[in-house]
Design a protein around this motif. Structure first.
Motif, PDB file in Angstrom:
ATOM      1  N   ALA A 160       0.806  -1.223   0.000  1.00  0.00           N
ATOM      2  CA  ALA A 160       0.000   0.000   0.000  1.00  0.00           C
ATOM      3  C   ALA A 160       0.837   1.270   0.000  1.00  0.00           C
ATOM      4  CB  ALA A 160      -0.939  -0.005   1.206  1.00  0.00           C
ATOM      5  N   SER A 161       1.852   1.333   0.881  1.00  0.00           N
ATOM      6  CA  SER A 161       2.665   2.535   0.974  1.00  0.00           C
ATOM      7  C   SER A 161       3.967   2.208   1.671  1.00  0.00           C
ATOM      8  CB  SER A 161       1.918   3.630   1.754  1.00  0.00           C
ATOM      9  OG  SER A 161       1.743   3.242   3.096  1.00  0.00           O
ATOM     10  N   SER A 162       4.928   3.113   1.591  1.00  0.00           N
ATOM     11  CA  SER A 162       6.241   2.863   2.186  1.00  0.00           C
ATOM     12  C   SER A 162       6.291   3.228   3.663  1.00  0.00           C
ATOM     13  CB  SER A 162       7.321   3.637   1.429  1.00  0.00           C
ATOM     14  OG  SER A 162       7.039   5.028   1.460  1.00  0.00           O
ATOM     15  N   SER A 163       5.552   4.255   4.061  1.00  0.00           N
ATOM     16  CA  SER A 163       5.550   4.699   5.454  1.00  0.00           C
ATOM     17  C   SER A 163       4.182   4.409   6.045  1.00  0.00           C
ATOM     18  CB  SER A 163       5.865   6.189   5.543  1.00  0.00           C
ATOM     19  OG  SER A 163       5.972   6.608   6.879  1.00  0.00           O
ATOM     20  N   LYS A 164       4.094   3.360   6.861  1.00  0.00           N
ATOM     21  CA  LYS A 164       2.793   2.844   7.280  1.00  0.00           C
ATOM     22  C   LYS A 164       2.467   3.234   8.714  1.00  0.00           C
ATOM     23  CE  LYS A 164       3.743  -0.980   4.212  1.00  0.00           C
ATOM     24  NZ  LYS A 164       5.035  -0.362   3.816  1.00  0.00           N
ATOM     25  N   ALA A 165       1.216   3.575   8.952  1.00  0.00           N
ATOM     26  CA  ALA A 165       0.756   3.906  10.286  1.00  0.00           C
ATOM     27  C   ALA A 165      -0.271   2.901  10.792  1.00  0.00           C
ATOM     28  CB  ALA A 165       0.163   5.306  10.323  1.00  0.00           C
ATOM     29  N   ASP A 166      -0.659   1.937   9.938  1.00  0.00           N
ATOM     30  CA  ASP A 166      -1.520   0.847  10.389  1.00  0.00           C
ATOM     31  C   ASP A 166      -1.259  -0.372   9.512  1.00  0.00           C
ATOM     32  OD1 ASP A 166      -2.801   1.413   7.982  1.00  0.00           O
ATOM     33  OD2 ASP A 166      -4.459   2.476   8.929  1.00  0.00           O
ATOM     34  N   TRP A 167      -1.880  -1.516   9.859  1.00  0.00           N
ATOM     35  CA  TRP A 167      -1.587  -2.760   9.157  1.00  0.00           C
ATOM     36  C   TRP A 167      -2.838  -3.625   9.101  1.00  0.00           C
ATOM     37  CZ3 TRP A 167       3.000  -3.613   6.775  1.00  0.00           C
ATOM     38  CH2 TRP A 167       3.211  -4.884   6.219  1.00  0.00           C
ATOM     39  N   ILE A 168      -3.117  -4.163   7.926  1.00  0.00           N
ATOM     40  CA  ILE A 168      -4.251  -5.062   7.751  1.00  0.00           C
ATOM     41  C   ILE A 168      -3.839  -6.468   8.182  1.00  0.00           C
ATOM     42  CG2 ILE A 168      -5.795  -6.144   6.085  1.00  0.00           C
ATOM     43  CD1 ILE A 168      -5.467  -3.585   4.377  1.00  0.00           C
ATOM     44  N   VAL A 169      -4.587  -7.047   9.119  1.00  0.00           N
ATOM     45  CA  VAL A 169      -4.352  -8.426   9.556  1.00  0.00           C
ATOM     46  C   VAL A 169      -5.400  -9.307   8.893  1.00  0.00           C
ATOM     47  CG1 VAL A 169      -4.234 -10.011  11.510  1.00  0.00           C
ATOM     48  CG2 VAL A 169      -3.404  -7.654  11.749  1.00  0.00           C
ATOM     49  N   ASP A 170      -4.922 -10.307   8.151  1.00  0.00           N
ATOM     50  CA  ASP A 170      -5.827 -11.199   7.431  1.00  0.00           C
ATOM     51  C   ASP A 170      -5.144 -12.556   7.291  1.00  0.00           C
ATOM     52  OD1 ASP A 170      -8.028 -12.079   6.077  1.00  0.00           O
ATOM     53  OD2 ASP A 170      -7.625 -10.971   4.226  1.00  0.00           O
ATOM     54  N   ASP A 171      -5.931 -13.617   7.150  1.00  0.00           N
ATOM     55  CA  ASP A 171      -5.407 -14.980   6.992  1.00  0.00           C
ATOM     56  C   ASP A 171      -4.449 -15.364   8.126  1.00  0.00           C
ATOM     57  OD1 ASP A 171      -6.754 -15.560   4.612  1.00  0.00           O
ATOM     58  OD2 ASP A 171      -5.232 -14.559   3.410  1.00  0.00           O
ATOM     59  N   TYR A 172      -4.698 -14.824   9.308  1.00  0.00           N
ATOM     60  CA  TYR A 172      -3.731 -14.996  10.393  1.00  0.00           C
ATOM     61  C   TYR A 172      -3.501 -16.459  10.747  1.00  0.00           C
ATOM     62  CZ  TYR A 172      -1.261 -14.485  14.794  1.00  0.00           C
ATOM     63  OH  TYR A 172      -0.322 -14.584  15.776  1.00  0.00           O
ATOM     64  N   PHE A 173      -4.559 -17.254  10.805  1.00  0.00           N
ATOM     65  CA  PHE A 173      -4.419 -18.641  11.228  1.00  0.00           C
ATOM     66  C   PHE A 173      -4.100 -19.594  10.082  1.00  0.00           C
ATOM     67  CE2 PHE A 173      -6.830 -16.748  14.725  1.00  0.00           C
ATOM     68  CZ  PHE A 173      -6.024 -17.122  15.790  1.00  0.00           C
ATOM     69  N   ASN A 174      -3.910 -19.051   8.883  1.00  0.00           N
ATOM     70  CA  ASN A 174      -3.470 -19.854   7.747  1.00  0.00           C
ATOM     71  C   ASN A 174      -1.954 -19.739   7.609  1.00  0.00           C
ATOM     72  OD1 ASN A 174      -6.086 -20.716   6.925  1.00  0.00           O
ATOM     73  ND2 ASN A 174      -6.424 -18.698   6.006  1.00  0.00           N
ATOM     74  N   SER A 175      -1.233 -20.642   8.272  1.00  0.00           N
ATOM     75  CA  SER A 175       0.230 -20.604   8.224  1.00  0.00           C
ATOM     76  C   SER A 175       0.721 -20.985   6.837  1.00  0.00           C
ATOM     77  CB  SER A 175       0.814 -21.571   9.256  1.00  0.00           C
ATOM     78  OG  SER A 175       0.464 -21.184  10.565  1.00  0.00           O
ATOM     79  N   GLY A 176       1.925 -20.532   6.516  1.00  0.00           N
ATOM     80  CA  GLY A 176       2.519 -20.957   5.261  1.00  0.00           C
ATOM     81  C   GLY A 176       3.182 -19.837   4.485  1.00  0.00           C
ATOM     82  N   GLU A 177       3.391 -20.093   3.211  1.00  0.00           N
ATOM     83  CA  GLU A 177       4.171 -19.213   2.351  1.00  0.00           C
ATOM     84  C   GLU A 177       3.472 -17.888   2.091  1.00  0.00           C
ATOM     85  OE1 GLU A 177       5.168 -19.480  -2.301  1.00  0.00           O
ATOM     86  OE2 GLU A 177       6.160 -21.042  -1.126  1.00  0.00           O
ATOM     87  N   ARG A 178       4.274 -16.821   2.132  1.00  0.00           N
ATOM     88  CA  ARG A 178       3.821 -15.499   1.733  1.00  0.00           C
ATOM     89  C   ARG A 178       4.875 -14.917   0.784  1.00  0.00           C
ATOM     90  NH1 ARG A 178       0.350 -17.511   4.647  1.00  0.00           N
ATOM     91  NH2 ARG A 178      -0.898 -16.394   6.217  1.00  0.00           N
ATOM     92  N   ILE A 179       4.445 -14.225  -0.249  1.00  0.00           N
ATOM     93  CA  ILE A 179       5.369 -13.594  -1.184  1.00  0.00           C
ATOM     94  C   ILE A 179       5.273 -12.088  -0.992  1.00  0.00           C
ATOM     95  CG2 ILE A 179       6.041 -13.290  -3.596  1.00  0.00           C
ATOM     96  CD1 ILE A 179       4.690 -16.012  -4.149  1.00  0.00           C
ATOM     97  N   GLU A 180       6.336 -11.520  -0.455  1.00  0.00           N
ATOM     98  CA  GLU A 180       6.313 -10.115  -0.053  1.00  0.00           C
ATOM     99  C   GLU A 180       7.140  -9.243  -0.993  1.00  0.00           C
ATOM    100  OE1 GLU A 180       8.232  -7.474   3.546  1.00  0.00           O
ATOM    101  OE2 GLU A 180       7.377  -9.425   4.067  1.00  0.00           O
ATOM    102  N   PRO A 181       6.603  -8.115  -1.419  1.00  0.00           N
ATOM    103  CA  PRO A 181       7.421  -7.160  -2.177  1.00  0.00           C
ATOM    104  C   PRO A 181       8.377  -6.459  -1.213  1.00  0.00           C
ATOM    105  CG  PRO A 181       5.232  -6.260  -1.796  1.00  0.00           C
ATOM    106  CD  PRO A 181       5.223  -7.655  -1.239  1.00  0.00           C
TER     107      PRO A 181
END
Length: 243
Positions: A160-181
């Motif tokens: 969403a942006s480079s300087s963040k003041a909040d964070w969306i929490v989703d799929d928390y209990f679904n462990s596993g691979e994430r692909i992060e930019p």
């Protein structure tokens, strides 16, 4: 293209950008995570230390200066090993080119095993935790940091942006691979819940002595606005465990 494990750091441009980013004055690694990690590590005089995913091995240099008698860094990136070798030159420290998964852990050989923000790159932790436990002498400590599970749960806020003041929490209990930019690349990390880290450590035989979430300390910040921003989102999860 997606980078796994330490492979991203073998991309020369990525490595250069990472070193610049990592060593900037306001890096949260330096002003939030490191002070807590050193507090948990405590006195290292006479200790033998293993550092998993050691990167540049600057932590190793500092621990050797504080009195540890040996330091072995394990690192999977050729570029990082080259940098770590320079930093450890003239000390009792050594760096080894190896992934954590293929490292030959020696039984009851270390008093302290540390790892800074590296274990969330591994698909499996069960065997690594068991090998760390086996490699520690009696009453040895395992102290490590990972990205906070709130961050790894979803990448929606990461894009969403480079300087963040909040964070969306989703799929928390679904462990596993994430692909992060990250630093203009796509990097594979692995999400685990707070509970999963705790249970894996217990399964390996560790006693969990302390858990920190990287609460910012105002005295570490030169900017009040940056301190207030960092008070909004947890970045790190840090465990102190004992054999």
């Amino acid at each position: 293209m997606e980078y796994r494990g330490a492979s991203a750091y073998n991309d020369d441009k990525f490595f250069e950008n990472y070193i610049t980013r990592r060593n900037r004055e306001e890096s949260p690694n330096n002003i939030i995570e490191k002070p807590i990690l050193l507090e948990l590590i405590g006195d290292v005089v006479g200790r033998k230390v293993l550092d998993l995913g050691c990167g540049e091995a600057k932590l190793g240099v500092e621990l050797l200066q504080k009195g540890c008698i040996s330091y072995d860094g394990v690192e999977g990136s050729v570029n990082m090993v080259r940098e770590a070798t320079k930093n450890l030159n003239g000390t009792e420290g050594n760096v080894h080119l190896s992934s954590m998964e293929t490292w030959n852990f020696q039984s009851e050989n270390y008093d302290l095993v540390v790892s800074r923000l590296a274990l969330h790159y591994l698909a499996e932790l069960k065997d690594i935790f068991q090998e760390v436990h086996r490699s520690l002498a009696n009453n040895g400590k395992f102290i490590f940091s990972v990205q906070h599970p709130i961050l790894t749960s979803s990448i929606k806020s990461a894009v969403a942006s480079s300087s963040k003041a909040d964070w969306i929490v989703d799929d928390y209990f679904n462990s596993g691979e994430r692909i992060e930019p990250w630093i203009d690349k796509r990097v594979v990390k692995y999400h685990r819940t707070f509970e999963e880290y705790y249970q894996l450590l217990k399964l390996a035989g560790f006693k969990i002595e302390d858990i920190r979430e990287g609460t910012p300390r105002v005295e570490e910040f030169s900017s009040e606005s940056e301190y207030k921003r960092r008070m909004r989102i947890p970045l790190f999860l840090i465990f102190s465990c004992k054999k």
